[in-house]
Write a protein that holds these residues in place. Structure first.
Motif, PDB file in Angstrom:
ATOM      1  N   SER A  89      45.872 -42.759 -19.942  1.00 18.32           N
ATOM      2  CA  SER A  89      45.838 -43.891 -19.011  1.00 18.32           C
ATOM      3  C   SER A  89      45.441 -45.134 -19.781  1.00 18.32           C
ATOM      4  O   SER A  89      44.684 -45.061 -20.748  1.00 18.32           O
ATOM      5  N   TRP A  90      45.959 -46.289 -19.341  1.00 16.28           N
ATOM      6  CA  TRP A  90      45.544 -47.566 -19.908  1.00 16.28           C
ATOM      7  C   TRP A  90      44.538 -48.286 -19.012  1.00 16.28           C
ATOM      8  O   TRP A  90      44.305 -49.474 -19.172  1.00 16.28           O
ATOM      9  N   ASP A  91      43.938 -47.565 -18.077  1.00 15.68           N
ATOM     10  CA  ASP A  91      43.021 -48.207 -17.126  1.00 15.68           C
ATOM     11  C   ASP A  91      41.689 -48.599 -17.757  1.00 15.68           C
ATOM     12  O   ASP A  91      41.008 -49.499 -17.259  1.00 15.68           O
ATOM     13  N   HIS A  92      41.291 -47.921 -18.818  1.00 16.88           N
ATOM     14  CA  HIS A  92      39.954 -48.155 -19.383  1.00 16.88           C
ATOM     15  C   HIS A  92      40.004 -48.374 -20.897  1.00 16.88           C
ATOM     16  O   HIS A  92      39.127 -47.907 -21.628  1.00 16.88           O
ATOM     17  N   VAL A  93      41.014 -49.088 -21.376  1.00 16.56           N
ATOM     18  CA  VAL A  93      41.140 -49.332 -22.822  1.00 16.56           C
ATOM     19  C   VAL A  93      39.954 -50.152 -23.313  1.00 16.56           C
ATOM     20  O   VAL A  93      39.629 -51.207 -22.761  1.00 16.56           O
ATOM     21  N   LYS A  94      39.292 -49.655 -24.361  1.00  9.87           N
ATOM     22  CA  LYS A  94      38.097 -50.332 -24.885  1.00  9.87           C
ATOM     23  C   LYS A  94      38.129 -50.379 -26.408  1.00  9.87           C
ATOM     24  O   LYS A  94      38.286 -49.358 -27.066  1.00  9.87           O
ATOM     25  N   ASP A  95      38.027 -51.572 -26.964  1.00  8.09           N
ATOM     26  CA  ASP A  95      37.850 -51.804 -28.403  1.00  8.09           C
ATOM     27  C   ASP A  95      38.901 -51.131 -29.289  1.00  8.09           C
ATOM     28  O   ASP A  95      38.560 -50.433 -30.259  1.00  8.09           O
ATOM     29  N   PRO A  96      40.192 -51.342 -29.008  1.00  5.89           N
ATOM     30  CA  PRO A  96      41.195 -50.737 -29.889  1.00  5.89           C
ATOM     31  C   PRO A  96      41.304 -51.480 -31.220  1.00  5.89           C
ATOM     32  O   PRO A  96      41.075 -52.685 -31.300  1.00  5.89           O
ATOM     33  N   ASP A  97      41.674 -50.727 -32.252  1.00  9.03           N
ATOM     34  CA  ASP A  97      41.945 -51.309 -33.571  1.00  9.03           C
ATOM     35  C   ASP A  97      43.349 -51.902 -33.617  1.00  9.03           C
ATOM     36  O   ASP A  97      43.597 -52.898 -34.290  1.00  9.03           O
ATOM     37  N   LYS A  98      44.291 -51.229 -32.946  1.00  5.64           N
ATOM     38  CA  LYS A  98      45.707 -51.575 -33.033  1.00  5.64           C
ATOM     39  C   LYS A  98      46.450 -50.880 -31.907  1.00  5.64           C
ATOM     40  O   LYS A  98      45.847 -50.140 -31.119  1.00  5.64           O
ATOM     41  N   VAL A  99      47.772 -51.095 -31.874  1.00  6.48           N
ATOM     42  CA  VAL A  99      48.610 -50.472 -30.853  1.00  6.48           C
ATOM     43  C   VAL A  99      49.874 -49.941 -31.526  1.00  6.48           C
ATOM     44  O   VAL A  99      50.433 -50.598 -32.407  1.00  6.48           O
ATOM     45  N   ILE A 100      50.309 -48.760 -31.123  1.00  2.95           N
ATOM     46  CA  ILE A 100      51.599 -48.250 -31.564  1.00  2.95           C
ATOM     47  C   ILE A 100      52.467 -48.103 -30.320  1.00  2.95           C
ATOM     48  O   ILE A 100      52.048 -47.517 -29.327  1.00  2.95           O
ATOM     49  N   LEU A 101      53.657 -48.717 -30.356  1.00  2.00           N
ATOM     50  CA  LEU A 101      54.484 -48.849 -29.159  1.00  2.00           C
ATOM     51  C   LEU A 101      55.888 -48.304 -29.390  1.00  2.00           C
ATOM     52  O   LEU A 101      56.433 -48.413 -30.493  1.00  2.00           O
ATOM     53  N   PHE A 102      56.461 -47.755 -28.310  1.00  2.00           N
ATOM     54  CA  PHE A 102      57.735 -47.057 -28.398  1.00  2.00           C
ATOM     55  C   PHE A 102      58.691 -47.489 -27.296  1.00  2.00           C
ATOM     56  O   PHE A 102      58.280 -47.703 -26.153  1.00  2.00           O
ATOM     57  N   GLY A 103      59.956 -47.568 -27.657  1.00  2.90           N
ATOM     58  CA  GLY A 103      61.010 -47.742 -26.678  1.00  2.90           C
ATOM     59  C   GLY A 103      61.669 -46.415 -26.387  1.00  2.90           C
ATOM     60  O   GLY A 103      61.670 -45.506 -27.216  1.00  2.90           O
ATOM     61  N   GLY A 104      62.228 -46.304 -25.196  1.00  3.64           N
ATOM     62  CA  GLY A 104      62.908 -45.081 -24.790  1.00  3.64           C
ATOM     63  C   GLY A 104      63.910 -45.414 -23.704  1.00  3.64           C
ATOM     64  O   GLY A 104      64.339 -46.572 -23.581  1.00  3.64           O
TER      65      GLY A 104
END
Length: 269
Positions: free
Chosen positions: A143-158
């Protein structure tokens, strides 16, 4: 560091870690230990965050971890550098992903936050989800409801994604974030002025070592900056052509003792 000691930097997936077998080849572990016995230092330099290391990788006993493409640096168990993505930027990235039907993971020191548990949306997204399913000790949420202090993001298309719209939208956060295209449907989004190369240089400075004494092993185009920073860039036999073209040496594949043979070639063991 004395002149004859070297710093060795290893990517994880498809370099140190066999993705098909989900294992580190025994020959790679042997090479690392032999290199250390010779006085060299071995570091993992990866896009993975600290929370995303299987026990068998942590159990190798390397000298440090360069996590999240140069954003979080750890030497001998101690963090010597760490930056995180601002909360406002996290919210903006979520909006972009919702608009263009993009899925992925906010990756941090303490937790990886997946948008959902759709293993079929993209092959590598599914690979990562399964890795966390298989290793519940690696802290994560679907879930992305409680994202806290990320270093980075990896994202995908589909299916249903608008990749060109997504890439254009990344320009709205370009004052804070850069991105790396891994392939047409896979991107890493990270803080500006951070990559595997900046991490390598920071570690070299930390040890008062020349980058001429740095040896980098990788397979993907997110390893290009690491190769450019290191005195010696060694591409795996299974590496992408873009990386092989700038490598100083091409060793065998991860499945064919590539790390061990590369260490042998450069007399690191």
């Amino acid at each position: 560091m004395s002149e004859n000691k070297k710093l060795i930097f290893l990517d994880v997936d498809a370099t140190l870690y066999n993705k098909e077998q989900r294992a580190v080849p025994e020959s790679a572990i042997r090479a690392i230990h032999k290199a250390q016995e010779k006085g060299n230092k071995v570091f993992i330099n990866t896009g993975r965050p600290l929370v995303y290391f299987e026990k068998e990788i942590l159990d190798i006993g390397v000298d440090g971890y360069l996590c999240s493409n140069g954003v979080h640096l750890i030497v001998d168990g101690k963090t010597i550098y760490h930056k995180i993505v601002p909360e406002s930027v996290v919210e903006k990235i979520k909006q972009i992903c919702e608009t263009y039907h993009i899925y992925g993971t906010f990756e941090g020191e303490k937790c990886s936050y997946f948008r959902d548990h759709n293993v079929d949306f993209h092959p590598h997204y599914g690979f990562m989800i399964t890795a966390f399913d298989l290793a519940p000790y690696m802290n994560h949420e679907f879930s992305w409801d409680h994202v806290k202090d990320p270093d980075k993001v990896i994202l995908f298309g589909g299916p249903g994604s608008d990749m060109s719209g997504f890439v254009n939208a990344l320009s709205t956060i370009s004052d804070t974030m850069d991105y790396i295209r891994i392939e047409d449907t896979q991107y890493e989004v990270l803080l500006k002025n951070h990559d595997k190369g900046t991490g390598l240089k920071y570690i070299a400075d930390y040890f008062h070592a020349s980058t001429d004494d740095c040896y980098a092993f990788g397979d993907s185009n997110n390893d290009i900056s690491m190769f450019q920073a290191a005195g010696h860039g060694i591409a795996m036999g299974n590496a992408c052509d873009e990386l092989k073209n700038i490598a100083d040496h091409v060793t065998t594949s991860v499945n064919d003792d590539g790390i061990y043979r590369g260490f042998e070639y450069y007399d690191l063991i």
